[in-house]
Scaffold this motif. Structure first.
Motif, PDB file in Angstrom:
ATOM      1  N   ARG A 113       7.981  -6.001  -4.509  1.00 35.79           N
ATOM      2  CA  ARG A 113       9.397  -5.925  -4.079  1.00 35.79           C
ATOM      3  C   ARG A 113       9.953  -4.699  -3.850  1.00 35.79           C
ATOM      4  N   SER A 114      10.805  -4.624  -3.104  1.00 33.75           N
ATOM      5  CA  SER A 114      11.748  -3.341  -2.622  1.00 33.75           C
ATOM      6  C   SER A 114      12.942  -3.427  -3.712  1.00 33.75           C
ATOM      7  N   ASP A 133      17.130  -6.168  -5.972  1.00 37.44           N
ATOM      8  CA  ASP A 133      15.643  -6.020  -5.403  1.00 37.44           C
ATOM      9  C   ASP A 133      15.390  -7.357  -4.473  1.00 37.44           C
ATOM     10  N   GLU A 134      14.446  -7.110  -3.393  1.00 32.30           N
ATOM     11  CA  GLU A 134      14.231  -8.205  -2.524  1.00 32.30           C
ATOM     12  C   GLU A 134      12.435  -8.238  -2.451  1.00 32.30           C
ATOM     13  N   ALA A 135      12.085  -9.433  -2.178  1.00 28.49           N
ATOM     14  CA  ALA A 135      10.584  -9.432  -1.900  1.00 28.49           C
ATOM     15  C   ALA A 135      10.368  -8.736  -0.679  1.00 28.49           C
TER      16      ALA A 135
END
Length: 147
Positions: A113-114, A133-135
Motif C-alpha cells: 500500500r502507498s 493509504d491506497e493499494a
C-alpha cells in the motif's frame, strides 16, 4: 512601585500569549524517521514514550486517541504480520508538521500500500496523526509508480 501598579503589570503580562517555540524541522524529521523504523518496523512498542505523546490525537478512523492504544495495536498487528514494513520514500517537514510517504508491505513479495502519514510534533513528540493509504496497483496510466 505600588501594589496597584504591580498588579496591573502582572495582569498585562499574563494577557500576552507565551512565545511560540518553533519546531526544529530537522529534529522532527529524524523523530518520524526513527519512529517508523523502530516502533513499526522493529516492533519496539516498549519505546512508545520516546515517540508518542501520552494523549496522542488520532485521526485514523480505526484507532482511538492515546499512546497506549496505538502501542497495543502495533504489537497485535506485528503478532499477525511479523514481517510488516514501512519503506520510507519521501519525508518533508514544515512548521510543526512532518509528512511521510511510504510503501507499506505486510510480507516480502506483497505489492503493498502507498501510505501518506501526517504527524504534528509538539514538545519533541508526535502529538497528532492523520493518514491516507491506497493499494499499490499493478500499473498506472502514466507508467509511473504510486510510491
Amino acid at each position: 512601585m505600588t501594589a496597584a501598579v504591580s498588579a496591573a503589570a502582572t495582569t498585562a503580562a499574563a494577557a500576552v500569549p507565551a512565545a511560540v517555540v518553533p519546531t526544529d524541522t530537522a529534529a522532527a524529521r529524524a523523530l518520524v524517521q526513527d519512529y517508523l523504523e523502530t516502533f513499526w518496523n522493529q516492533g519496539r512498542t516498549d519505546l512508545a514514550d520516546r515517540y508518542l505523546a501520552e494523549d496522542l490525537l488520532q485521526h485514523n478512523p480505526n484507532l482511538p486517541d492515546g499512546r497506549a492504544p496505538l502501542a497495543e495495536f502495533v504489537a497485535g498487528l506485528r503478532g499477525q504480520l511479523p514481517e510488516l514494513r514501512f519503506e520510507l520514500r519521501r519525508l518533508a517537514a514544515e512548521g510543526d508538521l512532518v509528512f511521510a510517504h511510504s510503501h507499506f508491505t505486510a510480507a516480502p513479495g506483497d505489492s503493498g500500500r502507498s501510505v501518506v502519514d501526517v504527524f504534528r510534533i509538539a514538545d519533541g513528540l508526535i502529538a497528532e496523526h492523520w493518514d491516507l493509504d491506497e493499494a499499490v496497483p499493478e500499473s498506472t496510466a502514466s507508467g509511473r509508480p504510486v510510491v
